[in-house]
Design a protein around this motif. Structure first.
Motif, PDB file in Angstrom:
ATOM      1  N   TRP A 250       0.845  -1.189   0.000  1.00  0.00           N
ATOM      2  CA  TRP A 250       0.000   0.000   0.000  1.00  0.00           C
ATOM      3  C   TRP A 250       0.886   1.246   0.000  1.00  0.00           C
ATOM      4  CZ3 TRP A 250      -0.576  -4.300   2.953  1.00  0.00           C
ATOM      5  CH2 TRP A 250      -1.819  -4.950   2.972  1.00  0.00           C
TER       6      TRP A 250
ATOM      7  N   THR B 182       1.202   4.808   1.580  1.00  0.00           N
ATOM      8  CA  THR B 182       0.601   5.394   2.784  1.00  0.00           C
ATOM      9  C   THR B 182       0.841   6.899   2.835  1.00  0.00           C
ATOM     10  OG1 THR B 182       2.513   4.941   4.214  1.00  0.00           O
ATOM     11  CG2 THR B 182       0.898   3.173   3.954  1.00  0.00           C
ATOM     12  N   CYS B 183       1.337   7.395   3.950  1.00  0.00           N
ATOM     13  CA  CYS B 183       1.430   8.843   4.153  1.00  0.00           C
ATOM     14  C   CYS B 183       2.701   9.426   3.536  1.00  0.00           C
ATOM     15  CB  CYS B 183       1.394   9.159   5.642  1.00  0.00           C
ATOM     16  SG  CYS B 183       2.816   8.540   6.561  1.00  0.00           S
TER      17      CYS B 183
ATOM     18  N   LEU C 208       2.245   4.384  11.922  1.00  0.00           N
ATOM     19  CA  LEU C 208       2.351   3.215  11.051  1.00  0.00           C
ATOM     20  C   LEU C 208       3.483   2.296  11.498  1.00  0.00           C
ATOM     21  CD1 LEU C 208       1.771   4.963   7.615  1.00  0.00           C
ATOM     22  CD2 LEU C 208       0.409   3.056   8.488  1.00  0.00           C
TER      23      LEU C 208
ATOM     24  N   TYR D  14      -5.142   3.667   5.825  1.00  0.00           N
ATOM     25  CA  TYR D  14      -4.009   3.375   4.946  1.00  0.00           C
ATOM     26  C   TYR D  14      -3.934   1.937   4.457  1.00  0.00           C
ATOM     27  CZ  TYR D  14      -2.085   8.020   5.703  1.00  0.00           C
ATOM     28  OH  TYR D  14      -1.901   9.371   5.728  1.00  0.00           O
ATOM     29  N   LEU D  15      -4.628   1.015   5.114  1.00  0.00           N
ATOM     30  CA  LEU D  15      -4.559  -0.373   4.668  1.00  0.00           C
ATOM     31  C   LEU D  15      -5.914  -0.912   4.208  1.00  0.00           C
ATOM     32  CD1 LEU D  15      -1.755  -0.084   6.007  1.00  0.00           C
ATOM     33  CD2 LEU D  15      -1.978  -2.435   6.777  1.00  0.00           C
TER      34      LEU D  15
ATOM     35  N   ASN E  96      -7.651   1.752   1.537  1.00  0.00           N
ATOM     36  CA  ASN E  96      -6.734   2.368   0.581  1.00  0.00           C
ATOM     37  C   ASN E  96      -6.785   1.634  -0.748  1.00  0.00           C
ATOM     38  OD1 ASN E  96      -4.605   3.541  -0.779  1.00  0.00           O
ATOM     39  ND2 ASN E  96      -3.088   3.190   0.826  1.00  0.00           N
TER      40      ASN E  96
END
Length: 989
Positions: free
Chosen positions: A297, A299-300, A311, A458-459, A462
């Protein structure tokens, strides 16, 4: 004494101070400055550490996988305007007392770090690095050597096949023989379709021949400008001196350039992506359950350090141990044998990826469903606050630890903070410890579902998610070689007679260039002198006391509130066939249950209270006779001071016995462990080759081979594959070894910590370890028979070779021992580096002497040749024996030897090193005598030592090569024809 702070806005040597803060956790002042004229940035960590570090770091943004950033990193170190010699980097390595020198190509940066404890040396290294990166010669022939070139297999014979050659080309061929590396490159390709991270910054061998010399020059002009460099400094040397130096050498002559714009954001997909690919395995390898799956994924952003930290905590909660929530679910499913995760905090947008090995591709959907179901269930139930607390504890310990064994602490801090600064972040966010966690905990108090929300964001929800299934292929290696051969043959067909003559002329000039470069006078380079070398051998005082049955050895030092403990036992009598089981048992110590805790509870206990615990064995060879040695078994761990009692309780529990009867857990671990060993076999080729080469030379070498070499690999393969039939017998065998190992008396406890912590441990009787009692056991005896040395090839799935050659020499206390250590550097500097790396295109080559074990070896890695490499080994010995080296080369070899002897030792390792010296009889007096003899060595003494101890063995000492079958068979005939050596057999692993 606290280092100096500066006022914001203060002007120092033409720089404006933009920040100057005390970072208590690392006892340093962080100062950031901007050069008024050029805008160049400086970051300085001032403290009392005598190991001073600098790092010149550039943002480098490749737009393809042709390896331009990586090849440029190599090529800038091949000569500059002030130092117009072929290889100032390697030359300075042997003309200094550096504790570290290297260069790194990252996904979006290239950096050039070095470290030393000598002020004069620091500026010698800095001037060479500055001129290399800002004023490189970038000669076309250097590009051909380091990057890639076309050449006939016999360079001046146009009737032989055309080939691609080059150091980086061969390095990356070797790198991509790793299935994990291939998987990560494939993940990045689809996770970052619009950003530089989607390319292989190291270079894909298929794309490297697309790189032109002109593109290399342009890339340097674009990214290597002084105003775009981050100048990083660490240590106890004055900041003002650094500023004066870089201003005088570089910045006064530079103009300002616009800063590089930040990387754009990756456009996110609205739907997940599923990709199927392949990786190579051996022709005879099994394909069943060999698929590797990646789930990743985006993420930020790296500037969102708060969410990145969250995370990181979630990564630990989900995947840190086999008892972690997601990892346990995956392993228990039986759908994969190994599971790991990574967060890459060095790039602008951070990926979170799961890598699963030992899978069937048909189970990809089931594994994906399991991952998301587990994550959703966790969000629904909520995350246990204790898991968050334990994860934060791990991060606190990791960030508090003062590292330094082989890697400067100052450089580790650059990686945490300097790269963040290059992305526009605040470097203190990568340096602070307690305040960062306090901020995170306050966030959690305000929002109890903070971590669940991050997990969901985020997971789970996403859509920019990619699944890569990499299937094993027995034909891929052959296919890739065939494709390369076809491309080269097509190029050859298109070559006119004029083209052929031009290539031959260019090849001739190239080798003439290499010859001229090897003959250059290195005196243009700065250097330290013999008088600059400290005359005294270092020492770490070791206090010895007896408490009950326990003998305690303590070294008092500042460890940043981390306790390092090592419990040592003499090895009892172990049958030869049981040696691989000894290694297995040592690994199982931290993986099974103990102290009435099952394995999951024990892994949670270890995570919550320690920085890890494990077992290993070590052979303490006598300094006066390496064939006399005492093998010992160690239980080693570390913990924050406040949790020292928990660490000692754990060690005590281990001593009472680990839960080896848990057959289900044992089988699960073996499947995971074998998958890991198998997947790393190709990247560990050199270690296996040297291990096998030394197995017939001594009892010590045989023990190392049985415990760490192919016999151990074969044992784990057999047990993992046939556990149903062999599980009961295995448990019985391990229980017998446990009883033998942990029942013996005469334990030593070795501690690195400060005096206050040590007194606290004494007051508490070392939490029960004081009362350890052993039972009589038969002492170990060196009664393992040795086999005849045999040269051989072992087949792995690699287009390049890993070659080792070994012999026994003499003990540490022998008068000739310093001469052989120096000779190893002479072999490399005078012959091997030129013949094998520069001319042969191997990634690395050299020789190594181990005075305490009496072991001497020659080696090469990621090497496209075997026969010419063995010839170079022979040539290096003959060259030194014939005296074809200068006094200057002898001094350089002495400096390199001193580097290894004087390299900094991390606080946590000092007691262990002092204990090792004591057990081996390497007293301060003996080490001082060794050092004095080394510093006073003459050319005649080195020649005599090589002639006496190595030359007589050079024709007979075993050669071991790990490589692909095609390369082995091709080179085997050349080896016999050209070198009068042979590989007695070629066989699979």
């Amino acid at each position: 004494m606290e280092p100096k702070k500066y006022k914001t806005g203060e002007i120092l040597e033409g720089f404006v101070v933009t920040k100057s803060d005390w970072i208590g956790e690392i006892k340093s002042v962080l100062t950031e400055l901007t050069h008024k004229k050029t805008g160049a940035k400086v970051m300085h960590l001032g403290n009392e550490d005598p190991e001073n570090v600098f790092c010149l770091s550039f943002q480098t943004i490749p737009k393809s996988s042709n390896g331009v950033a990586h090849i440029l990193e190599h090529t800038v170190l091949c000569g500059s305007k002030k130092f117009p010699i072929n290889d100032p980097f390697f030359s300075m390595h042997r003309r200094s007392l550096n504790t570290f020198m290297n260069a790194f190509t990252g996904a979006d940066f290239t950096c050039y770090p070095a470290a030393t404890q000598v002020q004069k040396d620091f500026y010698n290294l800095l001037i060479v690095y500055l001129d290399s990166v800002f004023n490189p010669l970038l000669k076309e022939y250097s590009f051909l050597q380091e990057g890639w070139r076309l050449e006939f297999s016999e360079p001046m014979n146009p009737s032989t096949p055309l080939e691609f050659k080059g150091i980086v080309y061969n390095e990356m061929k070797g790198a991509l023989s790793s299935s994990t590396t291939r998987l990560i490159e494939e993940i990045n390709k689809y996770l970052y379709p619009n950003l530089t991270y989607g390319f292989n910054s190291g270079g894909d061998p298929k794309a490297i021949p697309e790189l032109s010399y002109e593109e290399l020059i342009h890339f340097h002009e674009q990214f290597y400008h002084p105003s775009r460099c981050l100048f990083y400094f660490y240590g106890n040397l004055p900041l003002e001196d650094h500023l004066k130096f870089i201003t005088h050498e570089v910045l006064n002559k530079a103009l300002s350039e616009e800063p590089l714009p930040p990387l754009p954001l990756q456009t996110h997909r609205s739907q997940p992506l599923k990709v199927v690919s392949e990786y190579p395995i051996g022709v005879e390898d099994e394909e069943e359950e060999k698929s590797i799956l990646g789930f990743a994924w985006l993420t930020c952003h790296i500037l969102n350090q708060e969410e990145f930290l969250a995370l990181t905590v979630l990564d630990i909660i989900l995947m840190a141990t086999d008892a972690s929530i997601l990892k346990m679910a995956l392993l228990k499913s039986g759908l994969c044998k190994q599971a790991s995760a990574y967060l890459d905090g060095d790039v602008s947008e951070i990926p979170f990826a799961l890598i699963l090995k030992g899978c069937d591709s048909e189970n990809a959907d089931a594994l994906e469903n399991l991952i998301f179901a587990t994550l959703k269930e966790l969000v629904k139930k909520g995350i246990d606050p204790k898991l968050i607390e334990d994860a934060i504890h791990q991060l606190e310990l990791h960030r508090s630890e003062i590292t330094g064994d082989g890697y400067p602490f100052g450089l580790a801090l650059f990686m945490r903070a300097g790269l963040l600064k290059q992305h526009g972040g605040e470097p203190e966010d990568g340096l602070r410890i307690h305040s960062i966690f306090e901020k995170l905990l306050k966030k959690l108090q305000k929002d109890p579902k903070y971590f669940e929300n991050i997990l969901s964001k985020y997971l789970i929800q996403n859509s920019h998610f990619v699944r890569v299934v990499m299937n094993p292929s027995r034909t891929l290696s052959t296919k890739e070689l065939t494709e390369e051969r076809h491309l080269l043959d097509e190029l050859r067909k298109k070559m006119t007679e004029s083209d052929t003559e031009e290539l031959l002329a260019k090849t001739k000039k190239f080798y003439q260039f290499q010859k001229e470069q090897s003959e250059q006078n290195l005196e243009v380079l700065p250097k330290v002198r013999m008088e600059d070398i400290p005359k005294d051998a270092r020492d770490f005082p070791l206090q010895k006391e007896l408490y009950g049955q326990l003998e305690v050895f303590h070294h008092n030092c500042f460890t940043n509130d981390i306790l390092y403990a090592d419990l040592v036992f003499p090895l009892p009598e172990i049958a030869e066939q049981d040696l691989p089981y000894l290694q297995l048992f040592s690994i199982l110590i931290g993986q099974m249950g103990c102290g009435r805790r099952n394995y999951a509870e024990n892994l949670e206990y270890i995570l919550a209270n320690t920085g890890g615990v494990g077992g290993f064995f070590y052979q303490y060879a006598e300094a006066k006779d390496f064939e006399q040695f005492v093998p010992c078994f160690h239980i080693k761990g570390k913990a924050l001071y406040r949790k020292g009692d928990k660490l000692f309780q754990l060690i005590h529990d281990i001593m009472r016995g680990i839960a080896l009867e848990d057959a289900e857990r044992l089988h699960e671990f073996l499947l995971k462990h074998y998958t890991s060993l198998e997947s790393s076999l190709h990247s560990s080729g050199l270690r296996y080759a040297l291990n096998l080469a030394g197995s017939s030379l001594s009892v010590s070498g045989k023990m190392n081979y049985e415990c760490y070499g192919l016999p151990y690999f074969w044992l784990i393969r057999d047990l993992a594959t046939h556990f149903k039939q062999k599980g009961d017998g295995l448990i019985e065998k391990l229980q017998s070894i446990q009883k033998q190992l942990l029942g013996i008396g005469g334990a030593h406890l070795v501690l690195s910590c400060d005096e206050t912590m040590y007194q606290n441990l004494k007051m508490n009787d070392f939490y029960g370890l004081k009362n350890l009692e052993g039972t009589p056991s038969v002492s170990w005896k060196p009664n393992y028979p040795l086999s005849q040395p045999a040269s051989q090839g072992r087949i792995i799935s690699s287009p390049v070779a890993f070659t080792g050659r070994a012999c026994n020499t003499i003990s540490y206390a022998h008068p000739d021992s310093p001469a052989l250590t120096v000779a190893a550097h002479l072999f490399e500097n005078v012959v091997l580096h030129t013949r094998i790396r520069e001319q042969g295109g191997a990634y690395g080559a050299g020789a190594s002497a181990s005075p305490i074990s009496g072991y001497f070896c020659f080696f090469s890695s990621r090497d496209p040749h075997i026969a010419s490499t063995i010839a170079a080994f022979d040539e290096s010995v003959r060259t030194i024996v014939s005296g074809q080296f200068s006094e200057e080369r002898l001094i350089e070899a002495k400096l390199e030897t001193i580097q290894g002897m004087d390299s900094p030792v991390a606080p946590g390792s000092r007691a262990e090193l002092a204990y090792c010296w004591m057990r081996e009889g390497r007293t301060h007096e003996l080490r001082q005598k060794y050092r004095k003899r080394l510093l006073n060595l003459t050319k005649k003494e080195v020649i005599s030592a090589v002639e006496t101890h190595i030359l007589p063995q050079i024709e007979t000492c075993p050669i071991v090569v790990f490589a692909g079958k095609t390369l082995l068979e091709k080179e085997r005939s050349l080896l016999q024809k050209e070198n009068n050596h042979t590989l007695d057999r070629i066989e699979k692993i």
